[in-house]
Write an enzyme that holds these catalytic residues in place. Structure first.
Site, PDB file in Angstrom:
ATOM      1  N   GLU A   7     -27.564  90.411  41.280  1.00 33.11           N
ATOM      2  CA  GLU A   7     -28.233  89.139  40.590  1.00 33.11           C
ATOM      3  C   GLU A   7     -27.885  88.056  41.622  1.00 33.11           C
ATOM      4  O   GLU A   7     -26.858  87.062  41.277  1.00 33.11           O
ATOM      5  CB  GLU A   7     -27.901  88.888  39.113  1.00 33.11           C
ATOM      6  CG  GLU A   7     -28.831  87.772  38.322  1.00 33.11           C
ATOM      7  CD  GLU A   7     -28.478  87.777  36.757  1.00 33.11           C
ATOM      8  OE1 GLU A   7     -28.626  86.582  36.793  1.00 33.11           O
ATOM      9  OE2 GLU A   7     -28.325  88.479  36.330  1.00 33.11           O
ATOM     10  N   HIS A 160     -34.633  89.044  33.614  1.00 32.76           N
ATOM     11  CA  HIS A 160     -33.827  87.848  33.859  1.00 32.76           C
ATOM     12  C   HIS A 160     -34.347  86.943  32.855  1.00 32.76           C
ATOM     13  O   HIS A 160     -35.575  86.710  32.703  1.00 32.76           O
ATOM     14  CB  HIS A 160     -33.865  87.406  35.207  1.00 32.76           C
ATOM     15  CG  HIS A 160     -32.958  86.199  35.419  1.00 32.76           C
ATOM     16  ND1 HIS A 160     -33.196  84.847  35.440  1.00 32.76           N
ATOM     17  CD2 HIS A 160     -31.450  86.289  35.693  1.00 32.76           C
ATOM     18  CE1 HIS A 160     -32.321  84.169  35.388  1.00 32.76           C
ATOM     19  NE2 HIS A 160     -31.028  84.729  35.722  1.00 32.76           N
ATOM     20  N   ASP A 282     -24.175  86.458  39.841  1.00 33.11           N
ATOM     21  CA  ASP A 282     -25.158  85.169  39.292  1.00 33.11           C
ATOM     22  C   ASP A 282     -25.258  83.904  40.277  1.00 33.11           C
ATOM     23  O   ASP A 282     -24.968  82.786  39.709  1.00 33.11           O
ATOM     24  CB  ASP A 282     -24.703  85.013  37.887  1.00 33.11           C
ATOM     25  CG  ASP A 282     -25.797  84.433  37.166  1.00 33.11           C
ATOM     26  OD1 ASP A 282     -26.947  84.039  37.686  1.00 33.11           O
ATOM     27  OD2 ASP A 282     -25.717  84.158  35.837  1.00 33.11           O
TER      28      ASP A 282
END
Length: 319
Positions: A7, A160, A282
């Site tokens: 991610e 997401h 992230d």
């Protein structure tokens, strides 16, 4: 140990405007810094990866991405452009980057074709979907064509979060709870359950769904889901696998993105098994070095650490 992050966000100058709504949920200085890093694809990003010990990033367009575009034809054109750009970046750094396609879900048939082109011609490893598309979720009947393509190609869809269609009444008057602080997680978990009870995984039993943030708390509630399903008025819904948890254990894969805490990781390992957990940082919303240090020091076996760090990603994405 090889480390692959799943991610890892970016944006292009042409698409920055789609994310303007997210600025309101972040502190201004933090948002400015994240926005700057989103635009950097290969400069500071590679330096930071090297410093953190992150070997590969699987890049994806930041939320809400092209799904915020109201015009379907424009969405199709922009998806083609950004996927071509992403493939070019990967071609220049094939040992450091892979990618998830952006899909113009406003036009389901075009989205399925773009997924096929992105995987077969561009070498992308699946697609990332940012929550809803103009209020339409992935269980919508018209989007079955996208699931059919993903299952046929053997690639995952990564679900997401993004800003919701509206603000739930329980959150009215509490804007601090809107966004990644709370509402994104509950909305994304609900989206996953729509897929289970909406029959997506009965129609496409080998479809693969990726979910970030340690599974948006779903691994924590598997027993409760099964227990209440046995008790609940099912409103005519039947499940081929009988129990909700059976779908989450079979079709769902989660990443550690945005959660650097041992307790939920250990819960996820017990609930889903080590084959279904992958690594993510992230970036740029969390610190890359903090994430890789968490992975290196988490209280798990070395065999499970290797699966999470790279083996599961290599298997699932064909890396």
């Amino acid at each position: 140990m090889r480390t692959i992050g799943l991610e890892e966000h970016f944006v292009t100058p042409e698409l920055v405007g789609y994310g303007a709504g997210s600025a309101s949920i972040a502190q201004p200085d933090r948002w400015r810094e994240a926005s700057r890093k989103l635009l950097d694809l290969t400069g500071e990003r590679l330096t930071e990866m090297d410093a953190a010990g992150l070997d590969v990033q699987v890049l994806s367009l930041n939320a809400p991405g092209i799904q915020a575009e109201p015009d379907a034809a424009t969405a199709v054109a922009k998806a083609t452009q950004v996927n071509d750009l992403l493939a070019g970046v990967i071609a220049e750094h094939p040992d450091r980057f892979a990618g998830f396609a952006a899909l113009p879900l406003q036009d389901p048939k075009a989205a399925a074709k773009e997924l096929e082109r992105s995987v077969r011609e561009l070498g992308l490893r699946g697609a990332l979907v940012n929550a809803h598309t103009q209020g339409r979720y992935l269980d919508h009947p018209e989007l079955r064509v996208v699931w059919e393509m993903a299952e046929g190609l053997g690639v995952p869809l990564y679900l997401h979060p993004a800003n919701g269609v509206d603000t739930p009444h329980v959150l009215e008057g509490h804007p601090e709870l809107i966004g990644p602080m709370w509402s994104w997680g509950t909305e994304t978990a609900s989206h996953v359950l729509r897929l289970v009870f909406g029959g997506v995984f009965d129609d496409f039993p080998e479809a693969k769904l990726l979910l970030g943030h340690m599974g948006e708390a779903l691994p924590y509630v598997l027993w409760r889901l099964d227990s209440r399903w046995d008790f609940h008025n099912r409103h005519g819904v039947e499940l081929a696998r009988e129990k909700p948890s059976a779908y989450l254990r079979h079709n769902l894969y989660i990443t550690t993105s945005g959660v650097c805490s041992a307790a939920p990781l250990l819960c996820a390992l017990l609930a889903l098994g080590s084959e279904h957990i992958l690594f993510g940082t992230d970036h740029p919303f969390e610190d890359m070095a903090t994430a890789t240090e968490f992975l290196r020091t988490a209280p798990v076996s070395e065999a499970d650490r290797a699966k999470i760090a790279h083996l599961n990603a290599e298997r699932l994405l064909g890396l």
